[in-house]
Scaffold this motif. Structure first.
Motif, PDB file in Angstrom:
ATOM      1  N   PRO A   1      10.834  29.394 -22.412  1.00 23.04           N
ATOM      2  CA  PRO A   1      10.636  29.293 -23.863  1.00 23.04           C
ATOM      3  C   PRO A   1      11.535  28.243 -24.533  1.00 23.04           C
ATOM      4  O   PRO A   1      11.117  27.601 -25.498  1.00 23.04           O
TER       5      PRO A   1
ATOM      6  N   HIS B   1       5.655  28.662 -15.413  1.00 24.45           N
ATOM      7  CA  HIS B   1       5.412  27.936 -16.655  1.00 24.45           C
ATOM      8  C   HIS B   1       6.750  27.592 -17.277  1.00 24.45           C
ATOM      9  O   HIS B   1       7.788  28.011 -16.792  1.00 24.45           O
ATOM     10  N   GLN B   2       6.689  26.847 -18.356  1.00 27.90           N
ATOM     11  CA  GLN B   2       7.945  26.396 -18.952  1.00 27.90           C
ATOM     12  C   GLN B   2       8.705  27.546 -19.599  1.00 27.90           C
ATOM     13  O   GLN B   2       8.122  28.436 -20.199  1.00 27.90           O
TER      14      GLN B   2
ATOM     15  N   GLU C   1      10.312  20.874 -26.305  1.00 34.15           N
ATOM     16  CA  GLU C   1       9.276  19.846 -26.161  1.00 34.15           C
ATOM     17  C   GLU C   1       8.340  19.829 -27.347  1.00 34.15           C
ATOM     18  O   GLU C   1       7.884  18.774 -27.785  1.00 34.15           O
ATOM     19  N   GLU C   2       8.077  21.008 -27.896  1.00 31.69           N
ATOM     20  CA  GLU C   2       7.197  21.036 -29.053  1.00 31.69           C
ATOM     21  C   GLU C   2       7.876  20.389 -30.259  1.00 31.69           C
ATOM     22  O   GLU C   2       7.240  19.662 -31.033  1.00 31.69           O
TER      23      GLU C   2
ATOM     24  N   THR D   1      12.533  25.406 -23.191  1.00 30.26           N
ATOM     25  CA  THR D   1      11.901  24.107 -22.923  1.00 30.26           C
ATOM     26  C   THR D   1      10.665  23.935 -23.794  1.00 30.26           C
ATOM     27  O   THR D   1      10.397  22.850 -24.312  1.00 30.26           O
ATOM     28  N   GLN D   2       9.905  25.018 -23.946  1.00 29.80           N
ATOM     29  CA  GLN D   2       8.702  24.933 -24.790  1.00 29.80           C
ATOM     30  C   GLN D   2       9.050  24.521 -26.216  1.00 29.80           C
ATOM     31  O   GLN D   2       8.437  23.617 -26.789  1.00 29.80           O
TER      32      GLN D   2
END
Ligand code: PHE
Length: 347
Positions: free
Chosen positions: A108, A105-106, A114-115, A110-111
């Protein structure tokens, strides 16, 4: 060939086909009853041998024997196949828990990146980009950083090829120390209004510790138009904070200094751990520092050929790692880069 022989051979083919697809003992037994039992198809055909004229009997008898042997062999083979299958199943412990496939999964960072981009896009920002390998003019001069600004020191910034380049020359190459040069590039590329965010990597000659790395991520924001005010900046950041940290979050501005914004602020969010009452995380202040921001300095607008008499703007630049640490309660930046799957799996 006699009619009886044809029937016999047809039956053999039928039985062989049926046995190939038989799936269990019950199915096998049903076929046995249908073809081999006393009132079954094969004994029925055998009974007709008596009516065959004597001169044909030997030939038909041979066919009959051949068909009987073949059908018996086919039953034996089918039974062996079913037996092997059930033994195979018995050797597997079907009560063992299944194995969970590990999906990646991505990260953190990157999360959060992107968010953050998604939040600003919903407010009308578009994503801009710029090079990590930047020149001194875009990273410092155009952003109104004086030549003696501490961040320009060779001990603070990664310069390239200083043997042949003066570290103050505008075309000397560096690893960008901030995403702010993308402000310059975006304004050079487009006439106002511009409303961009730029997520990306930055580099500074820091000694890595719990809150510093040699490389980190920022998300830059810039909005230049007629009549853009500090209230717009505050509303935008407040909306971002609520989306990122939760609806109860409040924000505040504190005066600060950046060469490229005037006035400049640092903005804080109310501590999401204690709700602003004061705790260890916010060092009892009730507030957590998020990032720098401010109104674009008219000198920056001039540097890109915008008219500061007509246009105003705001800018902000946030550290992604910092936001990830606050959001996920991580107390050491280095954890984010060690790539220990046991740590990363939690997010
Ligand atoms: N570039 C600044 C920094 O790296 C952050 C900032 C961006 C401040 C935009 C104001 C406006 O610290």
């Amino acid at each position: 060939m006699t009619e009886l022989e044809e029937k016999l051979l047809g039956t053999q083919a039928e039985v062989e086909a049926a046995l190939q697809s038989v799936k269990d003992d019950a199915g096998l037994e049903a076929l046995r009853l249908k073809y081999l039992s006393r009132k079954g198809i094969l004994p029925g055909l055998m009974g007709q041998l008596g009516k065959v004229p004597p001169e044909e009997k030997p030939a038909v008898g041979r066919t009959l024997n051949g068909v009987k042997t073949a059908i018996n062999a086919a039953f034996a083979a089918a039974q062996a196949r079913l037996q092997a299958k059930s033994e195979e199943l018995a050797a597997v412990d079907v009560t063992l828990p299944g194995r969970v496939r590990c999906h990646g999964h991505q990260h953190p960072i990157t999360q959060v990146m992107e968010e953050s981009v998604a939040i600003f896009r919903r407010m009308g920002f578009i994503v801009a980009d710029g090079p990590d390998l930047e020149d001194v003019w875009h990273n410092f001069d155009a952003l109104n950083a004086p030549q003696d600004h501490p961040s320009r020191a060779v001990t603070d910034t990664f310069y390239f090829d200083l043997e042949h380049h003066d570290y103050l020359a505008p075309d000397t190459m560096i690893l960008r120390t901030q995403t702010s040069p993308v402000q310059i590039r975006a304004m050079q590329a487009h006439p106002a209004p511009v409303r961009i965010v730029c997520p990306g990597r930055c580099y500074r000659r820091d000694t890595p510790d719990a809150t510093h790395g040699m490389s980190f991520h920022q998300i830059e924001g810039l909005y230049v138009d007629r009549n853009v005010s500090m209230a717009d900046l505050k509303g935008t950041l407040e909306h971002y904070a609520k989306e990122m940290f939760g609806n109860q979050v409040r924000i505040r501005f504190r005066p600060h200094f950046f060469p490229f914004t005037e006035p400049s602020v640092e903005w804080d969010a109310s501590c999401m751990i204690c709700g602003g009452k004061g705790c260890k995380v916010c060092k009892n202040s009730g507030w957590i520092e998020i990032s720098g921001a401010g109104m674009v300095n008219p000198k920056v607008l001039e540097a890109v050929g915008y008219n500061p008499e007509v246009l105003t703007g705001y800018a902000f630049g946030m550290g992604i790692e910092r936001i990830a640490m606050i959001r996920y309660g991580i107390n050491d930046l280095r954890l984010l880069y060690e790539n220990d799957a046991r740590f990363l799996r939690q997010f």
